[in-house]
Design an enzyme around this catalytic site. Structure first.
Site, mmCIF file in Angstrom:
data_model
loop_
_atom_site.group_PDB
_atom_site.id
_atom_site.type_symbol
_atom_site.label_atom_id
_atom_site.label_comp_id
_atom_site.label_asym_id
_atom_site.label_seq_id
_atom_site.Cartn_x
_atom_site.Cartn_y
_atom_site.Cartn_z
ATOM 1 N N GLY A 275 -66.002 41.688 -19.177
ATOM 2 C CA GLY A 275 -65.260 42.541 -18.328
ATOM 3 C C GLY A 275 -63.726 42.607 -18.590
ATOM 4 O O GLY A 275 -63.262 43.798 -17.931
ATOM 5 N N GLU A 309 -68.850 36.287 -20.691
ATOM 6 C CA GLU A 309 -69.761 37.140 -21.428
ATOM 7 C C GLU A 309 -68.913 37.945 -21.962
ATOM 8 O O GLU A 309 -69.174 39.295 -21.715
ATOM 9 C CB GLU A 309 -70.756 37.436 -20.611
ATOM 10 C CG GLU A 309 -71.948 36.612 -20.115
ATOM 11 C CD GLU A 309 -72.726 37.249 -19.041
ATOM 12 O OE1 GLU A 309 -72.560 38.299 -18.687
ATOM 13 O OE2 GLU A 309 -73.535 36.567 -18.371
ATOM 14 N N GLY A 311 -67.453 40.962 -24.030
ATOM 15 C CA GLY A 311 -67.828 41.945 -25.259
ATOM 16 C C GLY A 311 -66.736 42.856 -25.615
ATOM 17 O O GLY A 311 -66.185 42.447 -26.705
ATOM 18 N N CYS A 383 -72.741 70.788 -31.030
ATOM 19 C CA CYS A 383 -72.839 72.116 -30.118
ATOM 20 C C CYS A 383 -72.647 71.552 -28.799
ATOM 21 O O CYS A 383 -73.904 71.740 -28.072
ATOM 22 C CB CYS A 383 -74.062 72.908 -30.405
ATOM 23 S SG CYS A 383 -74.061 73.309 -32.314
ATOM 24 N N TYR A 411 -68.693 49.187 -28.272
ATOM 25 C CA TYR A 411 -69.535 50.438 -27.460
ATOM 26 C C TYR A 411 -68.836 51.698 -28.404
ATOM 27 O O TYR A 411 -69.049 52.848 -27.850
ATOM 28 C CB TYR A 411 -68.834 50.529 -26.070
ATOM 29 C CG TYR A 411 -69.063 49.461 -25.295
ATOM 30 C CD1 TYR A 411 -70.373 49.003 -24.952
ATOM 31 C CD2 TYR A 411 -68.083 48.656 -24.903
ATOM 32 C CE1 TYR A 411 -70.853 47.654 -24.240
ATOM 33 C CE2 TYR A 411 -68.234 47.303 -23.843
ATOM 34 C CZ TYR A 411 -69.466 47.097 -23.850
ATOM 35 O OH TYR A 411 -69.601 45.865 -23.261
HETATM 36 N N1 LLP Z 1 -72.125 40.948 -19.341
HETATM 37 C C1 LLP Z 1 -72.799 41.863 -18.360
HETATM 38 C C2 LLP Z 1 -74.084 41.524 -17.836
HETATM 39 C C3 LLP Z 1 -72.769 43.301 -18.811
HETATM 40 O O1 LLP Z 1 -73.528 44.157 -18.088
HETATM 41 C C4 LLP Z 1 -71.524 43.444 -19.764
HETATM 42 C C5 LLP Z 1 -71.173 44.822 -20.083
HETATM 43 C C6 LLP Z 1 -70.957 42.466 -20.277
HETATM 44 C C7 LLP Z 1 -71.205 41.189 -19.888
HETATM 45 C C8 LLP Z 1 -69.617 42.680 -21.270
HETATM 46 O O2 LLP Z 1 -68.678 43.483 -20.447
HETATM 47 P P1 LLP Z 1 -67.270 43.764 -21.140
HETATM 48 O O3 LLP Z 1 -66.620 42.384 -21.519
HETATM 49 O O4 LLP Z 1 -67.659 44.358 -22.609
HETATM 50 O O5 LLP Z 1 -66.616 44.533 -20.638
HETATM 51 N N2 LLP Z 1 -70.325 51.534 -22.621
HETATM 52 C C9 LLP Z 1 -69.137 51.050 -21.805
HETATM 53 C C10 LLP Z 1 -69.139 49.714 -21.329
HETATM 54 C C11 LLP Z 1 -70.479 49.122 -20.507
HETATM 55 C C12 LLP Z 1 -70.382 47.733 -20.189
HETATM 56 C C13 LLP Z 1 -71.721 47.428 -19.626
HETATM 57 N N3 LLP Z 1 -72.047 45.891 -19.358
HETATM 58 C C14 LLP Z 1 -67.884 51.712 -22.351
HETATM 59 O O6 LLP Z 1 -67.908 51.812 -23.631
HETATM 60 O O7 LLP Z 1 -66.861 51.477 -21.680
#
Ligand code: LLP
Length: 457
Positions: A275, A309, A311, A383, A411
């Site tokens: 997050g 976690e 991402g 479109c 993403y």
């Molecule tokens: N762990 C879980 C259980 C998650 O659902 C997520 C992201 C992460 C870790 C990783 O979170 P991060 O560090 O990436 O914030 N597509 C969206 C973001 C969706 C995130 C969904 N879950 C975007 O492009 O902003």
């Protein structure tokens, strides 16, 4: 619409402002921006990713093309590792952000674990050389066969999202005659203060087990024959720029860990999810080091191994999407630059109103504030009115120009689709002066190869 000297209303209090809001639109200083993106630099007015010229990449691999910097990915991984070095920890990269085998392989080699949400992601991790024992499996809809496959591979931990899932895991583990390691994903009901589509830790969200129910569900888990309770997990949302919601969630988790200990349930790890936000244009997210500083005192006192976690923060700013300006279409009200990437390649602007920076491969002589700047909407050829990549950007553009959309490492490709029968982009990894194709561009035939024409019988 020629843009005269933009009024200086800097939105970032840095020595060199990245953005200037002009009366016509947003001017992003490409050089100032690239100074914040470690993989990018302008050399003699030409954009480079690490030591590879973007112009050369666009010629060799064509556009649209995602390009990632190996070093930028490794640097963030190292920053997480270093910041939490005083604790036993495991960084489980969230595969959904960018699941290319090359990205996963680089991280596996560096020692990362992984956070997955599907059997497909687990298979990718294994194919890239990752170990199932270092994988945590999140997600609200795991099926019997998903659980069976994960157990057979020796999954590190299931992050359980419901009582029904817990019972199913116990049933599958019983069938396989093996213990199933689990954490409960608790929903701490903390406001992550982020976009509603990427907020996950509120009561209204579908994720996790309510904080108030958690003790009861742990007690049920403890009574199940094939469940091995190993941890507790939460993930409250994505693109968080402040540390306070993480601290609030940790407080709630600690409360539960202590209550569980009173019930005789001891845990091995606490997983605080992902997050952490990134700077796309002028956001000021908390740094990884400050994030760690805010959490470390409480985590150290807790004394459990800690999992994260991440991402987005691992890969977003390691990647760009290269695209070519195909058509310039000035109209009375708006100027449209139609590029060869579209919402099928990068859906974040359309889906979340995400603002991502668009910078030119070549800086115009005289810099970006030359007289030939105009305000452009950078749009795709799909479109849909929602098919835009950026709006109201002050740029000097000509047809054929190559642009880089920054922050596209997370993403981006993973959310791309074939809408409008558009083949998905190629992906390239660079490391210093090396470059390597890591996913070839789809062909149009690829798109319907597995389709069959209807035959009247
Ligand atoms: N762990 C879980 C259980 C998650 O659902 C997520 C992201 C992460 C870790 C990783 O979170 P991060 O560090 O990436 O914030 N597509 C969206 C973001 C969706 C995130 C969904 N879950 C975007 O492009 O902003």
């Amino acid at each position: 619409m020629s843009n005269s000297e933009p009024q200086r209303q800097a939105t970032v209090a840095d020595s060199q402002a990245i953005t200037v809001q002009t009366e016509h639109g947003l001017y992003i200083d490409p050089q100032a921006l690239s100074a914040h993106l470690p993989a990018l630099s302008y050399r003699d007015n030409e954009l480079y990713i690490e030591d590879v010229s973007v112009s050369g990449l666009a010629k060799q691999y064509d556009t649209p093309c995602y390009v990632y910097s190996k070093q930028a990915i490794l640097d963030v991984y190292q920053a997480y590792s270093d910041s939490f070095a005083s604790l036993e920890h495991q960084i489980c990269y969230a595969v959904k952000a960018n699941s290319n085998l090359a990205v996963l392989g680089i991280l596996a080699q560096a020692g990362a674990g992984f956070d997955i949400v599907s059997r497909g992601e687990l298979m990718r991790v294994l194919a890239a050389g990752g170990q199932a024992g270092r994988v945590v499996y999140s997600g609200v809809g795991k099926t019997y066969s998903d659980i069976e496959f994960a157990l057979q591979q020796g999954i590190g931990c299931f992050n359980v999202e419901s009582i029904s899932e817990l019972s199913l895991i116990n049933e599958v583990a019983d069938q396989l005659d093996t213990p199933a390691p689990i954490s409960l994903r608790v929903n701490p009901d903390v406001d992550a203060k982020t976009h509603p589509y990427i907020s996950t830790g509120l009561k209204d969200n579908k994720f996790g087990i309510a904080h108030e129910q958690a003790l009861d569900v742990y007690a049920q888990a403890a009574a199940m024959s094939h469940i091995e309770i190993v941890g507790i997990d939460c993930h409250i949302g994505s693109q968080l720029t402040e540390v306070a919601p993480f601290v609030a969630a940790l407080d709630k988790v600690i409360e539960l860990v202590q209550a569980l200990a009173d019930q005789g349930i001891t845990l091995k790890h606490v997983d605080l999810g992902g997050g952490l936000g990134v700077r796309y244009i002028d956001e000021s997210p908390v740094s990884i080091a400050d994030f760690a500083d805010a959490l470390l005192p409480k985590l150290t006192e807790l004394g459990l191994k800690v999992f994260f976690e991440p991402g987005r923060s691992m890969v977003a700013n390691a990647g760009v999407l290269l695209t070519r300006v195909d058509v310039l279409k000035p109209t009375e009200h708006k100027n449209f630059a139609i590029v060869d990437a579209a919402m099928n390649d990068l859906i974040r602007p359309a889906l979340y109103q995400a603002e991502m920076a668009v910078i030119p491969q070549q800086l115009p002589n005289g810099g970006m504030q030359a007289d030939d700047t105009k305000t452009w909407d950078i749009v795709g050829a799909i479109c849909e009115t929602g098919d835009f990549l950026a709006k109201d950007r002050v740029l000097a553009l000509a047809e054929g120009d190559i642009l880089a959309i920054t922050g596209a490492g997370a993403y981006g490709f993973t959310m791309s689709s074939n809408y409008n029968s558009r083949p998905r982009a190629s992906e390239v990894m660079v490391a210093q002066s090396q470059q390597q194709l890591i996913r070839k561009r789809e062909t149009i035939e690829d798109l319907y190869r597995d389709e069959m024409r209807w035959q009247d019988q």
